[in-house]
Enzyme design. Structure first.
Site, PDB file in Angstrom:
ATOM      1  N   CYS A  80       6.387  -1.729   2.841  1.00 48.19           N
ATOM      2  CA  CYS A  80       6.825  -2.288   1.635  1.00 48.19           C
ATOM      3  C   CYS A  80       5.535  -2.675   0.674  1.00 48.19           C
ATOM      4  O   CYS A  80       4.781  -3.748   1.051  1.00 48.19           O
ATOM      5  CB  CYS A  80       7.592  -3.597   1.638  1.00 48.19           C
ATOM      6  SG  CYS A  80       7.951  -4.549  -0.049  1.00 48.19           S
ATOM      7  N   CYS A 227       8.385  -1.449  -7.254  1.00 45.97           N
ATOM      8  CA  CYS A 227       8.151  -0.988  -6.051  1.00 45.97           C
ATOM      9  C   CYS A 227       6.885  -0.362  -5.743  1.00 45.97           C
ATOM     10  O   CYS A 227       6.504   0.714  -6.355  1.00 45.97           O
ATOM     11  CB  CYS A 227       9.356   0.251  -5.786  1.00 45.97           C
ATOM     12  SG  CYS A 227       9.212   0.978  -3.988  1.00 45.97           S
TER      13      CYS A 227
END
EC number: 5.1.1.7
Length: 288
Positions: A80, A227
């Site tokens: 992530c 993201c």
């Protein structure tokens, strides 16, 4: 005993961060979903987040921690990007240092301070082989045989696939897409049989050779405000197609990240902000 958490975000991509140095954290998928569920109008729900992050004691020499990620659907995530920046900032603050390294299931990552609540992280080299994504069959990941919509008038087609520790497919579009388009198309592609582990779906508009506009449908989380690994994947995909220079600004509706696919060693370098929202206590039922 209830457990303390930190609520953080990177460009609106938000996280519940749990430090486990004194107490182990081994949640079930149901507990992750309970934490991640956003409160409704009736106030019922969890804390609400895109991902849950656990910062564990280090497992190897040279690392400050071992870090685990879960998507909001309860599934383990390999990486992530925005969460990595948040973790790096926390570890640097704790140690009083300007640089830090930590391990994840996807390998070792490192971060350095780049300004006030601004962090640069080395996300390592991208995976470009079809087995690294992974795909269900051998295919050239620079031009994947995939389209959405009618054969003679596809909505999107011929994407690029990249692994940034998690699988990404990037479609290049002539204009920035709407949220509704990203939801509808992204949810279809996420579970396409070509991607046995599912996939994060990016829709990238090339504004110039140093500027990409991006929306990402995240595997297991849905449409997110930003993201980090998606931004990395979009820049790598654009460079592979000859659409951008090695360094570019990747813009979301909530702000921008600077992404460089470094030619010297093939590593992807991401710079962007972090925000500390608040600290709180997990409800007893989800304290794991």
């Amino acid at each position: 005993m209830s457990r303390t958490f930190l609520k953080m975000n990177g460009l609106g991509n938000d996280f519940v961060v749990i430090q486990t140095l004194t107490e182990a954290f081994d949640p079930t998928p149901e507990q992750i979903r309970a934490i991640a569920k956003r409160p409704g109008v009736d106030g019922k729900g969890g804390i609400g987040c895109d991902q849950v992050i656990a910062i564990d004691p280090p497992r190897a020499e040279g690392a400050s921690a071992y870090v685990r990620f879960w998507n909001s659907d309860g599934e383990v995530a390999g990486a992530c990007g925005n969460g990595t920046r948040c973790v790096a900032w926390l570890l640097m603050q704790s140690a009083g240092k300007d640089a830090v390294a930590f391990d994840t299931v996807a390998g070792r990552l490192s971060g350095v301070a780049a300004g006030d609540k601004l962090v640069t992280v080395d996300m390592g080299p991208p995976g470009l082989d079809w087995t690294q994504i992974p795909l269900a069959e051998e295919m050239n990941t620079e031009r994947v045989e995939l389209q959405v919509g009618p054969i003679d008038a596809p909505l999107v087609h011929t994407p690029v696939c990249v692994s940034m520790g998690n699988p990404h497919v990037v479609f290049f579009v002539d204009a920035p897409v709407t949220d509704d388009f990203a939801r509808g198309t992204g949810s279809l592609v996420e579970h396409h049989p070509l991607f046995p582990e599912g996939v994060n779906v990016g829709f990238a508009h090339i504004a110039s050779r140093d500027h990409i506009r991006l929306k990402v449908w995240e595997r297991g989380a849905g449409l997110t405000q930003a993201c980090g690994t998606g931004a990395c994947a979009a820049q790598v995909a654009a460079v592979r197609r000859g659409l951008t220079d090695r360094k570019a600004r990747v813009e979301f509706d909530t702000g921008s990240l600077t992404i460089e696919w470094r030619e010297s060693d093939g590593h992807v370098i991401m710079t962007g902000p972090i925000t500390m929202e608040y600290a709180g206590k997990l409800p007893e039922l989800v304290a794991a």
